[in-house]
Design a protein around this motif. Structure first.
Motif, PDB file in Angstrom:
ATOM      1  N   ASP A 135       9.951  57.347  78.683  1.00 25.61           N
ATOM      2  CA  ASP A 135       9.573  56.134  77.853  1.00 25.61           C
ATOM      3  C   ASP A 135      10.786  54.736  78.066  1.00 25.61           C
ATOM      4  O   ASP A 135      10.411  53.835  78.367  1.00 25.61           O
ATOM      5  N   LEU A 136      11.918  55.169  78.168  1.00 23.67           N
ATOM      6  CA  LEU A 136      13.021  54.165  78.246  1.00 23.67           C
ATOM      7  C   LEU A 136      13.123  53.682  79.502  1.00 23.67           C
ATOM      8  O   LEU A 136      13.684  52.589  79.673  1.00 23.67           O
ATOM      9  N   THR A 177       7.019  54.884  69.417  1.00 24.74           N
ATOM     10  CA  THR A 177       5.667  55.360  68.899  1.00 24.74           C
ATOM     11  C   THR A 177       5.711  56.841  69.275  1.00 24.74           C
ATOM     12  O   THR A 177       5.034  57.503  68.451  1.00 24.74           O
ATOM     13  N   ARG A 178       6.391  57.428  70.207  1.00 30.07           N
ATOM     14  CA  ARG A 178       6.432  58.897  70.399  1.00 30.07           C
ATOM     15  C   ARG A 178       7.055  59.602  69.134  1.00 30.07           C
ATOM     16  O   ARG A 178       6.368  60.420  68.588  1.00 30.07           O
ATOM     17  N   ILE A 182       5.335  62.059  66.692  1.00 30.78           N
ATOM     18  CA  ILE A 182       6.014  63.380  66.289  1.00 30.78           C
ATOM     19  C   ILE A 182       6.170  63.667  64.788  1.00 30.78           C
ATOM     20  O   ILE A 182       5.993  64.853  64.515  1.00 30.78           O
ATOM     21  N   ALA A 183       6.513  62.706  64.279  1.00 33.52           N
ATOM     22  CA  ALA A 183       7.057  62.819  62.756  1.00 33.52           C
ATOM     23  C   ALA A 183       5.860  62.955  61.811  1.00 33.52           C
ATOM     24  O   ALA A 183       5.691  63.685  60.801  1.00 33.52           O
ATOM     25  N   GLU A 184       4.522  62.194  62.220  1.00 31.50           N
ATOM     26  CA  GLU A 184       3.543  62.377  61.528  1.00 31.50           C
ATOM     27  C   GLU A 184       2.567  63.807  61.605  1.00 31.50           C
ATOM     28  O   GLU A 184       2.127  64.201  60.739  1.00 31.50           O
ATOM     29  N   ILE A 195      12.776  52.610  63.784  1.00 32.30           N
ATOM     30  CA  ILE A 195      11.989  53.472  64.188  1.00 32.30           C
ATOM     31  C   ILE A 195      10.736  53.386  63.177  1.00 32.30           C
ATOM     32  O   ILE A 195       9.453  53.679  63.738  1.00 32.30           O
ATOM     33  N   ALA A 196      10.706  53.273  61.955  1.00 31.89           N
ATOM     34  CA  ALA A 196       9.793  53.442  61.005  1.00 31.89           C
ATOM     35  C   ALA A 196       9.509  51.928  59.993  1.00 31.89           C
ATOM     36  O   ALA A 196       9.773  52.207  59.022  1.00 31.89           O
ATOM     37  N   PRO A 197       8.928  50.923  60.926  1.00 31.93           N
ATOM     38  CA  PRO A 197       8.920  49.895  59.874  1.00 31.93           C
ATOM     39  C   PRO A 197       7.609  49.787  58.801  1.00 31.93           C
ATOM     40  O   PRO A 197       6.914  50.577  59.231  1.00 31.93           O
TER      41      PRO A 197
END
Length: 313
Positions: free
Chosen positions: A141-142, A218-219, A223-225, A253-255
């Motif tokens: 990703d990075l 986004t990854r 994962i969290a969801e 991370i989570a706006p």
């Protein structure tokens, strides 16, 4: 396969509680879109004035690019504005998505959440994975490899595999038409900044965040969801996970309340700015004890990487 089970709001909310939660504001969604662009603009200005802050600006901008995608997601649920025409115009033109393509795909995800027909099931199916595997994914990703694979490898392969004598121009023309928003933004931004010697703003402060930080967060959000959520889960309170996020996680991370994903799956037409209120009411009813939640993103990553490393022969 039957569709995923649904939740009746009347089970958890009284009418005076539910009606404000379900109501779409004529200004809040638009204000969030303006906020996302304002943060991006301010982060770019910060990086121009103080170049040492470019790495920080990349993280901020990448997170707000995700924020724009989240607001497009709200538009896909007709939750960004009470007027559907305004809702769709803003979702199509002032965020970073394409509602025509995204809406049917995403509503299929809700209809069959964690069932075999869920088009997003492939994202959660591999978990848990090893820590080494996650590190490799984040590195891809990075370094832009994920972005290239998703956005450009198909075009490159199409050019390489074209038949002998097949002209290149129609392929390139089709690629430009399909990515017209990308190229329009590039041309307009460079045209406005180049006369001031700031031609580098678009590639460094838009493309780099889009190609690096955005794929990573986004990854992590995906994962969290849904990672480690049971396939064919019958309980609609456990089709997705809500992850408690501190201010730093919300910033990078989570706006825009995307971490309240269990609530979103339970009541998918509730605007994102009301999900935290729904969470507080559900806590009072005791529903959180049944819902799938996590205390933070690190705890989810620990669960998602609980597979043991393979032993060397």
């Amino acid at each position: 396969m039957p569709v995923a089970a649904r939740v009746d709001p009347k089970v958890y909310f009284s009418p005076p509680e539910w009606n404000p939660l379900a109501r779409r504001s004529p200004w809040k969604g638009l204000a969030l879109v303006a906020h996302a662009w304002a943060v991006i603009g301010l982060a770019m200005a910060m990086a121009v004035v103080w170049p040492l802050t470019i790495p920080l600006a990349i993280a901020i901008i990448g997170a707000r690019q995700l924020g724009l995608a989240i607001l497009m997601h709200d538009a896909a649920h007709a939750a960004l504005h009470p007027n559907l025409k305004v809702n769709d115009w803003v979702g199509n033109n002032l965020t970073t998505g394409d509602l025509k393509a995204y809406r049917p795909y995403h509503l299929q995800h809700h209809k069959f959440a964690q069932q075999a027909e869920d088009p997003d099931l492939v994202l959660s199916a591999p978990f848990p994975i090893t820590r080494t595997s996650l590190r490799r994914k984040i590195l891809r990703d990075l370094t832009g490899r994920t972005y290239y694979k998703l956005k450009w490898s198909g075009l490159v392969n199409r050019i390489r595999e074209r038949r002998p004598g097949e002209p290149l121009w129609p392929i390139l023309k089709d690629a430009v038409v399909r990515r017209r928003r990308f190229f329009t933004g590039m041309v307009v931004t460079i045209a406005l900044t180049a006369p001031f010697g700031l031609w580098w703003v678009w590639p460094v402060l838009w493309l780099v965040p889009q190609a690096t930080w955005l794929p990573m967060v986004t990854r992590l959000r995906n994962i969290a969801e849904h990672a480690c959520v049971a396939k064919d889960e019958p309980d609609p309170l456990r089709h997705a996970r809500t992850t408690h996020a501190n201010w730093l996680e919300r910033a990078f991370i989570a706006p825009y309340w995307v971490n309240y994903h269990c609530e979103h799956h339970m009541f998918m037409h509730v605007p994102c700015y009301n999900l935290s209120k729904a969470h507080r009411i559900l806590r009072k009813t005791g529903a959180l004890d049944r819902m799938l939640t996590a205390p933070g993103y690190l705890s989810v990553l620990k669960l998602a990487t609980s597979r043991r490393e393979a032993k060397a022969a």
